[in-house]
Motif scaffolding. Structure first.
Motif, PDB file in Angstrom:
ATOM      1  N   LEU A  72       0.723  -1.168   0.240  1.00  0.00           N
ATOM      2  CA  LEU A  72      -0.110   0.054   0.099  1.00  0.00           C
ATOM      3  C   LEU A  72       1.340   1.102   0.171  1.00  0.00           C
ATOM      4  O   LEU A  72       1.340   1.758   0.926  1.00  0.00           O
ATOM      5  N   ASP A  73       0.757   1.432  -0.993  1.00  0.00           N
ATOM      6  CA  ASP A  73       1.885   2.782  -0.918  1.00  0.00           C
ATOM      7  C   ASP A  73       1.065   3.992  -2.075  1.00  0.00           C
ATOM      8  O   ASP A  73       0.332   3.974  -3.079  1.00  0.00           O
ATOM      9  N   GLU A  74       1.891   4.785  -2.192  1.00  0.00           N
ATOM     10  CA  GLU A  74       0.860   6.683  -2.890  1.00  0.00           C
ATOM     11  C   GLU A  74       0.750   6.465  -3.961  1.00  0.00           C
ATOM     12  O   GLU A  74       0.627   6.721  -5.142  1.00  0.00           O
ATOM     13  N   ARG A  75       2.358   5.532  -4.124  1.00  0.00           N
ATOM     14  CA  ARG A  75       3.045   5.783  -5.890  1.00  0.00           C
ATOM     15  C   ARG A  75       2.310   4.172  -6.178  1.00  0.00           C
ATOM     16  O   ARG A  75       2.554   3.981  -7.764  1.00  0.00           O
ATOM     17  N   GLY A  76       1.864   3.666  -6.058  1.00  0.00           N
ATOM     18  CA  GLY A  76       1.471   2.596  -6.409  1.00  0.00           C
ATOM     19  C   GLY A  76      -0.018   2.435  -7.521  1.00  0.00           C
ATOM     20  O   GLY A  76      -0.310   3.971  -7.481  1.00  0.00           O
ATOM     21  N   ARG A  77      -0.925   1.682  -7.925  1.00  0.00           N
ATOM     22  CA  ARG A  77      -1.981   1.512  -8.970  1.00  0.00           C
ATOM     23  C   ARG A  77      -3.388   2.219  -7.972  1.00  0.00           C
ATOM     24  O   ARG A  77      -3.824   1.673  -6.968  1.00  0.00           O
ATOM     25  N   VAL A  78      -3.654   3.307  -8.511  1.00  0.00           N
ATOM     26  CA  VAL A  78      -5.296   3.400  -7.864  1.00  0.00           C
ATOM     27  C   VAL A  78      -6.687   2.487  -8.235  1.00  0.00           C
ATOM     28  O   VAL A  78      -6.260   2.768  -9.698  1.00  0.00           O
ATOM     29  N   LEU A  79      -6.949   2.205  -7.983  1.00  0.00           N
ATOM     30  CA  LEU A  79      -8.132   0.798  -8.899  1.00  0.00           C
ATOM     31  C   LEU A  79      -9.847   1.168  -7.882  1.00  0.00           C
ATOM     32  O   LEU A  79      -9.420   2.063  -7.022  1.00  0.00           O
ATOM     33  N   SER A  80     -10.596   1.137  -9.010  1.00  0.00           N
ATOM     34  CA  SER A  80     -12.053   1.754  -8.628  1.00  0.00           C
ATOM     35  C   SER A  80     -12.295   0.118  -7.633  1.00  0.00           C
ATOM     36  O   SER A  80     -11.123  -0.539  -7.462  1.00  0.00           O
ATOM     37  N   SER A  81     -12.971  -0.063  -6.680  1.00  0.00           N
ATOM     38  CA  SER A  81     -13.608  -1.321  -6.098  1.00  0.00           C
ATOM     39  C   SER A  81     -13.473  -2.077  -7.198  1.00  0.00           C
ATOM     40  O   SER A  81     -13.148  -3.025  -6.838  1.00  0.00           O
ATOM     41  N   PRO A  82     -14.742  -2.236  -8.079  1.00  0.00           N
ATOM     42  CA  PRO A  82     -14.791  -3.427  -8.879  1.00  0.00           C
ATOM     43  C   PRO A  82     -13.176  -3.861  -9.632  1.00  0.00           C
ATOM     44  O   PRO A  82     -13.368  -5.601  -9.438  1.00  0.00           O
ATOM     45  N   GLU A  83     -12.031  -2.704  -9.439  1.00  0.00           N
ATOM     46  CA  GLU A  83     -11.051  -3.323  -9.804  1.00  0.00           C
ATOM     47  C   GLU A  83     -10.662  -4.262  -9.477  1.00  0.00           C
ATOM     48  O   GLU A  83      -9.976  -5.310  -9.108  1.00  0.00           O
ATOM     49  N   PHE A  84     -10.531  -3.182  -7.899  1.00  0.00           N
ATOM     50  CA  PHE A  84      -9.449  -4.475  -6.559  1.00  0.00           C
ATOM     51  C   PHE A  84     -10.513  -5.459  -6.365  1.00  0.00           C
ATOM     52  O   PHE A  84      -9.446  -6.910  -6.646  1.00  0.00           O
ATOM     53  N   ALA A  85     -11.218  -5.765  -6.484  1.00  0.00           N
ATOM     54  CA  ALA A  85     -11.965  -7.327  -7.035  1.00  0.00           C
ATOM     55  C   ALA A  85     -11.861  -8.348  -7.952  1.00  0.00           C
ATOM     56  O   ALA A  85     -11.713  -9.104  -7.179  1.00  0.00           O
ATOM     57  N   GLU A  86     -12.123  -7.831  -9.013  1.00  0.00           N
ATOM     58  CA  GLU A  86     -10.948  -8.638 -10.098  1.00  0.00           C
ATOM     59  C   GLU A  86      -9.752  -8.737  -9.688  1.00  0.00           C
ATOM     60  O   GLU A  86      -9.517 -10.090  -9.865  1.00  0.00           O
ATOM     61  N   GLN A  87      -9.270  -7.422  -9.284  1.00  0.00           N
ATOM     62  CA  GLN A  87      -7.626  -8.402  -9.027  1.00  0.00           C
ATOM     63  C   GLN A  87      -7.242  -9.198  -8.287  1.00  0.00           C
ATOM     64  O   GLN A  87      -6.748 -10.076  -8.168  1.00  0.00           O
ATOM     65  N   LEU A  88      -8.282  -9.624  -7.255  1.00  0.00           N
ATOM     66  CA  LEU A  88      -8.034 -10.484  -5.945  1.00  0.00           C
ATOM     67  C   LEU A  88      -8.706 -11.667  -6.286  1.00  0.00           C
ATOM     68  O   LEU A  88      -7.926 -12.823  -6.373  1.00  0.00           O
ATOM     69  N   ALA A  89      -9.111 -11.470  -7.247  1.00  0.00           N
ATOM     70  CA  ALA A  89     -10.193 -12.659  -8.140  1.00  0.00           C
ATOM     71  C   ALA A  89      -9.364 -13.022  -8.930  1.00  0.00           C
ATOM     72  O   ALA A  89      -8.901 -14.988  -9.413  1.00  0.00           O
ATOM     73  N   LYS A  90      -9.083 -12.528  -9.823  1.00  0.00           N
ATOM     74  CA  LYS A  90      -7.343 -12.961 -10.430  1.00  0.00           C
ATOM     75  C   LYS A  90      -6.784 -13.854  -9.656  1.00  0.00           C
ATOM     76  O   LYS A  90      -5.815 -14.806 -10.600  1.00  0.00           O
ATOM     77  N   TRP A  91      -5.941 -13.328  -8.924  1.00  0.00           N
ATOM     78  CA  TRP A  91      -5.337 -13.482  -8.226  1.00  0.00           C
ATOM     79  C   TRP A  91      -5.662 -15.275  -7.268  1.00  0.00           C
ATOM     80  O   TRP A  91      -4.715 -15.817  -7.532  1.00  0.00           O
ATOM     81  N   ARG A  92      -6.146 -14.975  -7.036  1.00  0.00           N
ATOM     82  CA  ARG A  92      -7.075 -16.909  -5.781  1.00  0.00           C
ATOM     83  C   ARG A  92      -6.824 -17.412  -6.916  1.00  0.00           C
ATOM     84  O   ARG A  92      -6.495 -18.469  -7.311  1.00  0.00           O
ATOM     85  N   ASP A  93      -7.883 -16.964  -8.886  1.00  0.00           N
ATOM     86  CA  ASP A  93      -7.648 -18.117  -9.877  1.00  0.00           C
ATOM     87  C   ASP A  93      -6.645 -18.783 -10.035  1.00  0.00           C
ATOM     88  O   ASP A  93      -6.357 -19.413 -10.707  1.00  0.00           O
ATOM     89  N   GLY A  94      -6.263 -17.246 -10.325  1.00  0.00           N
ATOM     90  CA  GLY A  94      -4.704 -18.299 -10.546  1.00  0.00           C
ATOM     91  C   GLY A  94      -3.508 -18.738  -9.591  1.00  0.00           C
ATOM     92  O   GLY A  94      -2.526 -18.763  -9.786  1.00  0.00           O
TER      93      GLY A  94
END
Length: 156
Positions: A72-94
């Motif tokens: 969690l860093d100010e230089r990181g990617r700014v994601l919408s809540s649905p994008e964050f959910a999608e990222q979690l699902a990608k990690w899980r499904d991967g």
């Protein structure tokens, strides 16, 4: 996929602790059927005042072996809540079994630890107190589980 919150500082009883506990409990209930959770908190403290380098070493030791590291860093990617959910699902499904969200102290995360992260998220261009970042992350985890489960919590 197990979720680890690796953070500098100890949340004592108070409003932040209550909010984190509430959102983690909600996430664990909602996420269980989705293959998400449980959440484990790993709190580290530099009692000698060694700064970011010592904090990074303590955080590094708190990260489970083989976990995907997301700072969690100010230089990181700014994601919408649905994008964050999608990222979690990608990690899980991967096939990721563990993801470690790393929250630094008042001075942030030392560059060597920040540079080895697999992913980095920002809650905007403003700087947030690290204790509030933990509350915000816990809420976003719960919101992401709600999005993935199709619950009405997220109304965007």
């Amino acid at each position: 996929m197990r979720v680890h919150l690796c953070a500098v500082g100890r949340l004592r009883s108070g409003p932040e602790r209550g909010l984190v506990d509430d959102y983690i409990q909600r996430f664990d209930r909602t996420g269980r059927g989705l293959g998400l959770g449980p959440v484990t908190e790993h709190e580290v403290e530099d009692r000698r005042g060694g700064g970011m380098t010592v904090e990074a070493d303590l955080l590094d030791r708190a990260i489970p072996s083989g976990a995907l590291v997301c700072t969690l860093d100010e230089r990181g990617r700014v994601l919408s809540s649905p994008e964050f959910a999608e990222q979690l699902a990608k990690w899980r499904d991967g096939g990721r079994q563990d993801v470690a969200f790393v929250i630094g102290g008042a001075d942030g995360i030392a560059p060597p630890l920040r540079d080895r992260a697999d992913f980095s998220i920002s809650f905007g261009r403003m700087v947030w107190p690290h204790m509030l970042v933990r509350v915000m992350l816990a809420e976003q985890l719960y919101r992401a589980a709600g999005i993935l489960a199709g619950t009405p919590y997220h109304r965007a």
